[in-house]
Enzyme design. Structure first.
Site, mmCIF file in Angstrom:
data_model
loop_
_atom_site.group_PDB
_atom_site.id
_atom_site.type_symbol
_atom_site.label_atom_id
_atom_site.label_comp_id
_atom_site.label_asym_id
_atom_site.label_seq_id
_atom_site.Cartn_x
_atom_site.Cartn_y
_atom_site.Cartn_z
ATOM 1 N N ASP A 14 0.430 -2.718 0.669
ATOM 2 C CA ASP A 14 0.251 -1.353 0.163
ATOM 3 C C ASP A 14 1.490 -0.803 -0.530
ATOM 4 O OD1 ASP A 14 -2.307 -1.430 1.238
ATOM 5 O OD2 ASP A 14 -1.614 -0.651 3.166
ATOM 6 N N LYS A 17 1.052 -2.452 -5.468
ATOM 7 C CA LYS A 17 0.941 -3.626 -6.343
ATOM 8 C C LYS A 17 -0.106 -3.417 -7.432
ATOM 9 C CE LYS A 17 -0.117 -6.021 -2.715
ATOM 10 N NZ LYS A 17 0.147 -5.040 -1.652
ATOM 11 N N GLY A 41 -6.647 -3.742 -0.642
ATOM 12 C CA GLY A 41 -7.140 -2.509 -1.267
ATOM 13 C C GLY A 41 -6.114 -2.097 -2.293
ATOM 14 N N HIS A 42 -6.418 -2.283 -3.560
ATOM 15 C CA HIS A 42 -5.456 -2.032 -4.638
ATOM 16 C C HIS A 42 -5.947 -0.841 -5.460
ATOM 17 C CE1 HIS A 42 -4.233 -6.555 -4.308
ATOM 18 N NE2 HIS A 42 -3.884 -5.844 -3.258
ATOM 19 N N GLN A 225 -1.584 -8.193 0.040
ATOM 20 C CA GLN A 225 -0.797 -8.030 1.258
ATOM 21 C C GLN A 225 0.707 -8.051 0.917
ATOM 22 O OE1 GLN A 225 -3.614 -10.607 1.617
ATOM 23 N NE2 GLN A 225 -4.720 -8.727 1.895
HETATM 24 P P1 GDP Z 1 -1.441 -1.966 -3.017
HETATM 25 O O1 GDP Z 1 -2.309 -2.469 -1.922
HETATM 26 O O2 GDP Z 1 -0.078 -2.562 -2.974
HETATM 27 O O3 GDP Z 1 -2.057 -2.086 -4.380
HETATM 28 O O4 GDP Z 1 -1.232 -0.406 -2.753
HETATM 29 P P2 GDP Z 1 -2.385 0.641 -2.307
HETATM 30 O O5 GDP Z 1 -3.217 0.966 -3.495
HETATM 31 O O6 GDP Z 1 -3.067 0.208 -1.077
HETATM 32 O O7 GDP Z 1 -1.485 1.876 -1.880
HETATM 33 C C1 GDP Z 1 -0.613 2.496 -2.755
HETATM 34 C C2 GDP Z 1 -0.986 3.980 -2.834
HETATM 35 O O8 GDP Z 1 0.063 4.700 -3.440
HETATM 36 C C3 GDP Z 1 -2.202 4.257 -3.699
HETATM 37 O O9 GDP Z 1 -2.870 5.373 -3.198
HETATM 38 C C4 GDP Z 1 -1.598 4.551 -5.073
HETATM 39 O O10 GDP Z 1 -2.436 5.386 -5.871
HETATM 40 C C5 GDP Z 1 -0.360 5.279 -4.661
HETATM 41 N N1 GDP Z 1 0.792 5.126 -5.570
HETATM 42 C C6 GDP Z 1 1.179 4.014 -6.259
HETATM 43 N N2 GDP Z 1 2.344 4.238 -6.907
HETATM 44 C C7 GDP Z 1 2.706 5.520 -6.603
HETATM 45 C C8 GDP Z 1 3.827 6.332 -6.923
HETATM 46 O O11 GDP Z 1 4.754 5.929 -7.605
HETATM 47 N N3 GDP Z 1 3.858 7.593 -6.390
HETATM 48 C C9 GDP Z 1 2.860 8.068 -5.598
HETATM 49 N N4 GDP Z 1 2.985 9.306 -5.117
HETATM 50 N N5 GDP Z 1 1.787 7.332 -5.273
HETATM 51 C C10 GDP Z 1 1.714 6.075 -5.762
HETATM 52 P P1 IMO Z 2 -3.007 -4.912 0.296
HETATM 53 O O1 IMO Z 2 -3.293 -6.060 -0.640
HETATM 54 C C1 IMO Z 2 -1.762 -3.653 4.262
HETATM 55 C C2 IMO Z 2 -2.952 -6.194 7.600
HETATM 56 C C3 IMO Z 2 -3.918 -5.620 8.602
HETATM 57 C C4 IMO Z 2 -3.450 -6.319 9.859
HETATM 58 C C5 IMO Z 2 -3.090 -7.716 9.341
HETATM 59 C C6 IMO Z 2 -4.176 -8.751 9.523
HETATM 60 O O2 IMO Z 2 -3.820 -3.707 0.015
HETATM 61 O O3 IMO Z 2 -1.547 -4.640 0.377
HETATM 62 P P2 IMO Z 2 -6.441 -9.214 8.214
HETATM 63 O O4 IMO Z 2 -7.659 -8.371 8.040
HETATM 64 O O5 IMO Z 2 -5.807 -9.616 6.934
HETATM 65 O O6 IMO Z 2 -6.658 -10.385 9.125
HETATM 66 O O7 IMO Z 2 -5.400 -8.254 8.997
HETATM 67 O O8 IMO Z 2 -2.801 -7.563 7.968
HETATM 68 N N1 IMO Z 2 -3.417 -6.162 6.192
HETATM 69 C C7 IMO Z 2 -2.937 -5.321 5.274
HETATM 70 N N2 IMO Z 2 -2.050 -4.309 5.393
HETATM 71 N N3 IMO Z 2 -2.275 -3.968 3.060
HETATM 72 C C8 IMO Z 2 -3.139 -5.002 2.923
HETATM 73 O O9 IMO Z 2 -3.557 -5.444 1.718
HETATM 74 C C9 IMO Z 2 -3.544 -5.698 4.068
HETATM 75 N N4 IMO Z 2 -4.387 -6.727 4.296
HETATM 76 C C10 IMO Z 2 -4.283 -7.007 5.600
HETATM 77 O O10 IMO Z 2 -3.789 -4.224 8.692
HETATM 78 O O11 IMO Z 2 -2.262 -5.719 10.327
HETATM 79 MG MG MG Z 3 -3.466 -1.746 -0.385
#
Ligand code: GDP
Ligand code: IMO
Ligand code: MG
Length: 432
Positions: A14, A17, A41-42, A225
């Site tokens: 998270d 990416k 979840g991207h 991840q």
């Molecule tokens: P990922 O799994 O690495 O793609 O990241 P996620 O989408 O799960 O979580 C990142 C969260 O931060 C999302 O809600 C994005 O919309 C938000 N986000 C990404 N870059 C920024 C930033 O520079 N500032 C803020 N405030 N939010 C951001």
């Molecule tokens: P993105 O790509 C954050 C975590 C779960 C748990 C562990 C194992 O959005 O960054 P799993 O279901 O993979 O067997 O769970 O890994 N986890 C993540 N945490 N971002 C993710 O994906 C994750 N995918 C799995 O919360 O701790």
């Molecule tokens: Mg994510």
């Protein structure tokens, strides 16, 4: 000019990416996922509209960019078709843009049931998985009994393999975990129905990548991840079941590791973790609460609140080495706006002894006390800033200190969730 750029999460996932991949996809001919599944979840925010992707590469909203799912990804047909439908409803021509390797293992309903049964059985020791069946699906891959996308083309084979796999899963579910079994007929019917949507997109991803190399095309490899969730190098057993680190890009697609030109590590300006497991810089006070609120730290897949803490340069130093990072993208800098001070963890203390690297025994990771360097915060808003010199000087000092500790340049800084809210100091594809 770099042709192959790999994007890797450097923390516990998270890091933002998806948003960076969507940004860089403008310069790429293809975006490839190489590991994980719909546990990811991207989030992309474009023109105020939010799109959350789980299995489909984060280049899918770009016209003219091929999106590929490599052999290292475990695929739930149900999740894939649902995600395709959501995108089709938004007018995105998914069928034209997406290609899937026949070597991807399938995630079945019984994997999800097993994942959840195992978590329940672990009680207080639960990993806090996303409950998507990812671990059990990778187990079957390694045990050489998985169903793969290629099986969808051979109905008899598919039926036989599914029957023996479900026999095993149902034995475990019923006899070991005391849960309900998954009916064979329903599962087979579901797979056959969904496969009609997926089969037209099956292609030799390795060959497509080979042709792209020959044609001097730019390819973006999208990690899911993060480094600390790597099955081998992360905080085992509180990890996911794939190699989230740079080697996964080679084994999960069939690209040779010699082809890598640039590895971009995505790092939040602070740290978060969702699920259980050690997290030395976790904050349990108002500051942790503030980061969670301002950063809107709720999981993009499960909606669970994310644990929050200060920037951990110790684990980052390891991520720099493990992934041979070329540069960093620091995201969510704006979340730190308005703080009196910001902290960077530059060492751990274990049993009164200072450590500059994580402890040898992962079991001791949770006992490490963080040692902090404190820096002045900044009061001005950085939200939406697109040039480095506009950043408050305290924010610049914070970033430069991180560069100094990690000996790695910060090439990208993100200042908001929107596609445009970004400072690009050096374009990984070398085009700026
Ligand atoms: P990922 O799994 O690495 O793609 O990241 P996620 O989408 O799960 O979580 C990142 C969260 O931060 C999302 O809600 C994005 O919309 C938000 N986000 C990404 N870059 C920024 C930033 O520079 N500032 C803020 N405030 N939010 C951001
Ligand atoms: P993105 O790509 C954050 C975590 C779960 C748990 C562990 C194992 O959005 O960054 P799993 O279901 O993979 O067997 O769970 O890994 N986890 C993540 N945490 N971002 C993710 O994906 C994750 N995918 C799995 O919360 O701790
Ligand atoms: Mg994510």
């Amino acid at each position: 000019m770099s042709r192959n750029v790999i994007v890797i999460g450097t923390q516990w996932g998270d890091e933002g990416k998806g948003a960076i991949v969507d940004l860089l996809a403008e310069q790429a001919h293809a975006v490839v996922r190489f590991q994980g599944g719909h546990n990811a979840g991207h989030t992309l925010v474009i023109g105020g509209e939010k799109t959350v992707l789980h299995l489909i590469p984060s280049g899918i909203l770009r016209d003219g960019v091929s999106c590929l799912i490599g052999n290292g990804v475990v695929v739930s047909l149900e999740a894939l078709v649902q995600e395709m439908d959501e995108l089709l409803n938004k007018g995105v021509p998914v069928g034209e843009r997406l290609r899937i390797s026949p070597a991807c293992p399938l995630v079945l309903s019984s994997h999800e049931a097993l994942d959840n049964a195992r978590e329940r059985a672990r009680g207080n020791e639960a990993i806090g998985t996303t409950g998507r069946g990812i671990g059990p699906a990778y187990e079957d891959k390694i045990a050489r009994r998985a169903l793969r996308i290629s099986d969808l083309f051979f109905p008899d084979l598919l039926e036989g393999r599914l029957r023996s796999l479900l026999d095993l899963h149902n034995f475990l579910l019923q006899q070991y975990y005391g849960m309900d079994s998954i009916p064979f007929d329903e599962e087979l019917q579901k797979i056959v129905m969904l496969s009609e949507r997926v089969k037209p997109m099956v292609a030799d991803v390795t060959q497509i990548l080979d042709e792209m190399q020959a044609g001097e095309r730019s390819v973006l490899f999208e990690g899911a991840q993060g480094t600390m969730l790597d099955i081998d190098l992360g905080t085992y057993p509180f990890v996911t079941s794939s190699n989230t680190t740079v080697g996964g890009a080679a084994t999960g697609t069939g690209m040779g590791s010699g082809q890598v030109d640039y590895v971009l590590g995505i790092v939040k300006a602070y740290t978060t973790r969702v699920g259980a497991g050690p997290f030395p810089t976790e904050l349990f006070d108002d500051m942790g609460q503030r980061l969670a609120e301002v950063g809107a730290e709720f999981g993009a897949t499960t909606g669970r609140p994310r644990r929050c803490g200060w920037f951990d340069a110790i684990s980052l130093r390891r991520a720099v080495f493990i992934n041979s990072l070329t540069g960093l993208a620091v995201t969510k800098l704006d979340v730190l706006d308005g703080l009196e001070e910001v902290k960077i963890c530059t060492g751990y203390c274990l049993d009164g002894v200072p450590l500059e690297v994580p402890p040898l025994l992962m079991e001791r990771y949770g006992d490490c006390e963080p040692m902090y360097e404190s820096m002045p915060g900044w009061q001005a808003s950085t939200s939406g800033i697109t040039t480095y010199r506009e950043l408050p000087k305290e924010a610049q000092s914070y970033l430069e200190r991180i560069e100094e500790i990690l000996q790695t340049p910060i090439d990208i800084i993100s200042t908001g969730p929107e596609r445009e809210a970004v400072i690009i100091r050096r374009q990984p594809f070398g085009l700026v």
